[in-house]
Motif scaffolding. Structure first.
Motif, mmCIF file in Angstrom:
data_model
loop_
_atom_site.group_PDB
_atom_site.id
_atom_site.type_symbol
_atom_site.label_atom_id
_atom_site.label_comp_id
_atom_site.label_asym_id
_atom_site.label_seq_id
_atom_site.Cartn_x
_atom_site.Cartn_y
_atom_site.Cartn_z
ATOM 1 N N UNK A 146 9.600 12.623 74.809
ATOM 2 C CA UNK A 146 8.997 11.682 75.822
ATOM 3 C C UNK A 146 9.250 12.087 77.030
ATOM 4 N N UNK A 147 10.282 12.558 77.739
ATOM 5 C CA UNK A 147 10.586 12.952 79.130
ATOM 6 C C UNK A 147 9.804 14.037 79.564
ATOM 7 N N UNK A 148 9.991 15.064 78.895
ATOM 8 C CA UNK A 148 9.420 16.375 78.914
ATOM 9 C C UNK A 148 7.900 16.074 79.315
ATOM 10 N N UNK A 149 7.120 15.553 78.499
ATOM 11 C CA UNK A 149 5.762 15.276 78.709
ATOM 12 C C UNK A 149 5.319 14.404 80.011
ATOM 13 N N UNK A 165 -10.947 21.629 65.947
ATOM 14 C CA UNK A 165 -11.690 21.023 67.177
ATOM 15 C C UNK A 165 -11.815 21.950 68.280
ATOM 16 N N UNK A 166 -11.636 23.268 68.183
ATOM 17 C CA UNK A 166 -11.817 24.225 69.202
ATOM 18 C C UNK A 166 -11.122 24.038 70.199
ATOM 19 N N UNK A 167 -9.793 23.212 70.171
ATOM 20 C CA UNK A 167 -9.018 23.157 71.560
ATOM 21 C C UNK A 167 -7.747 24.014 71.265
ATOM 22 N N UNK A 168 -7.186 24.027 72.663
ATOM 23 C CA UNK A 168 -5.863 24.837 72.488
ATOM 24 C C UNK A 168 -4.749 24.039 71.591
ATOM 25 N N UNK A 169 -3.711 24.446 71.237
ATOM 26 C CA UNK A 169 -2.618 23.702 70.407
ATOM 27 C C UNK A 169 -1.502 24.461 70.489
ATOM 28 N N UNK A 170 -0.262 23.941 70.449
ATOM 29 C CA UNK A 170 1.104 24.667 70.636
ATOM 30 C C UNK A 170 1.945 23.834 70.056
ATOM 31 N N UNK A 171 3.134 24.426 69.342
ATOM 32 C CA UNK A 171 4.142 23.680 68.786
ATOM 33 C C UNK A 171 5.263 23.994 69.834
ATOM 34 N N UNK A 172 5.971 23.150 70.103
ATOM 35 C CA UNK A 172 7.269 23.252 71.000
ATOM 36 C C UNK A 172 8.405 22.852 70.273
ATOM 37 N N UNK A 173 9.672 23.214 70.972
ATOM 38 C CA UNK A 173 11.056 22.678 70.647
ATOM 39 C C UNK A 173 11.168 21.275 71.590
ATOM 40 N N UNK A 174 10.792 20.411 70.270
ATOM 41 C CA UNK A 174 10.833 18.819 70.918
ATOM 42 C C UNK A 174 12.630 18.351 71.172
ATOM 43 N N UNK A 175 13.454 19.281 71.009
ATOM 44 C CA UNK A 175 14.745 18.950 71.391
ATOM 45 C C UNK A 175 15.322 19.576 72.717
ATOM 46 N N UNK A 176 14.351 20.130 73.266
ATOM 47 C CA UNK A 176 14.291 20.838 74.548
ATOM 48 C C UNK A 176 13.500 20.444 75.734
ATOM 49 N N UNK A 177 14.091 19.685 76.522
ATOM 50 C CA UNK A 177 12.995 19.133 77.550
ATOM 51 C C UNK A 177 12.419 19.931 78.394
ATOM 52 N N UNK A 179 11.690 23.202 77.667
ATOM 53 C CA UNK A 179 10.490 23.810 76.826
ATOM 54 C C UNK A 179 9.450 22.620 76.832
ATOM 55 N N UNK A 180 9.581 21.600 76.500
ATOM 56 C CA UNK A 180 8.265 20.500 76.491
ATOM 57 C C UNK A 180 7.716 20.441 77.769
#
Length: 319
Positions: free
Chosen positions: A48-51, A198-210, A212-213
């Motif tokens: 929530x905060x990282x984004x 959808x031809x768009x960039x995507x990434x998986x991040x560590x949602x427990x690390x503000x 990294x997010x």
């Protein structure tokens, strides 16, 4: 990207506000007559905060049913949020929205939503308006792993890609859609792989690390501002509580919660601040004390607030 002490402290403070606010809500729902219901996101504070810390004024956030943290991360008043939970007229939505239908235009927070996945098309609509108006702002849609298979989410992401809209789709994968484990509802290991369709960039991040997010979100946010189109971020995180206020989450395997708590985002940030950023522990304690006082004061203020009179409610109904 390295971040400053001040930014990290601000992230820590905002995550702590979300955690204390939701823990206090749980206590209040268990001990007082508080109207409505709520869905907590304790454990998900880093996503929530990282984004939201990667955003600027004028950027829009569209939330879901688990949205107190998104609102606080976007800068919505703690006093107004607490009053809203009590159903009082000083609430962010005059006490008429409650947990799942609160909205704050002045902070570009375009609402929580009780319909799973419904925020994605709203965010794409806002993104279209922002693009046509050449504001340089973007929209963010938060949704959970339970919404990833909703048709509305697919349509919103597809249209955003076709029109190169400035929208960031953020899936907070907290491992369960009510009681459904994510591995039983999706074959792909990382939900961000859906972005390829959808031809768009995507990434998986560590949602427990503000941090990294924040760093990954900031990259996509900056791209969206340059008219490079939407992106998809999957934050792998975990909700500590059940689906809603009284649900006990007995479907979780023994020990799973304890394992996730070992990487608690707030504990991790506090440890990093003191041991890596060399912030004086007294400064951290001051933040903790101030947050506790702020939440307590918000409760007292909300209790004193009045509710809308019956004849006032019609003032907020539009034909």
């Amino acid at each position: 990207m390295e971040i400053s002490n001040d930014l990290y402290l601000a992230m820590f403070e905002r995550m702590l506000k979300i955690r204390v606010f939701e823990e206090e809500l749980y206590r209040l729902f268990m001990t007082e007559k508080m109207p409505g219901t709520m869905h907590q996101a304790i454990g998900q504070e880093a996503s929530e905060v990282g984004v939201c810390m990667a955003l600027i004024d004028g950027d829009a956030v569209v939330s879901n049913h688990r949205g107190h943290g998104h609102a606080i991360a976007k800068g919505v008043s703690i006093d107004e949020l607490m009053a809203e939970m009590y159903g009082k007229k000083d609430g962010v939505s005059r006490g008429l929205g409650g947990s799942m239908h609160m909205y704050d235009k002045k902070n570009d927070f375009f609402g929580t939503n009780g319909i799973v996945g419904a925020g994605a098309p709203i965010a794409s609509g806002i993104g279209l308006a922002l693009k046509l108006e050449h504001t340089g702002n973007i929209a963010v849609s938060f949704f959970g792993d339970g919404a990833i298979n909703q048709g509305a989410v697919h349509e919103a992401m597809n249209l955003a890609a076709v029109w190169k809209l400035p929208v960031i789709f953020v899936c907070e994968n907290n491992q369960y859609a009510v009681s459904m484990p994510v591995e039983k509802s999706s074959v792909v290991k990382n939900l961000s792989e859906r972005a390829k369709a959808y031809g768009i960039p995507g990434i998986t991040v560590d949602g427990m690390d503000v941090v990294d997010v924040y760093n990954k979100a900031l990259h996509f946010v900056n791209d969206a501002r340059k008219n490079e189109g939407p992106a998809f971020i999957e934050c792998k995180t975990y909700r500590y509580k059940g689906h809603s206020r009284f649900e006990p989450a007995k479907y979780r395997p023994a020990g799973e919660l304890e394992e996730w708590k070992k990487v608690d985002p707030i504990d991790k940030a506090k440890d990093s601040l003191i041991n890596e950023f060399k912030v004086n522990p007294a400064v951290v304690r001051q933040i903790e004390d101030a947050v506790l006082k702020e939440i307590s004061a918000a409760v007292q203020k909300a209790r004193r607030s009045e509710t809308l009179a019956a004849d006032e409610i019609a003032n907020f109904v539009f034909e």
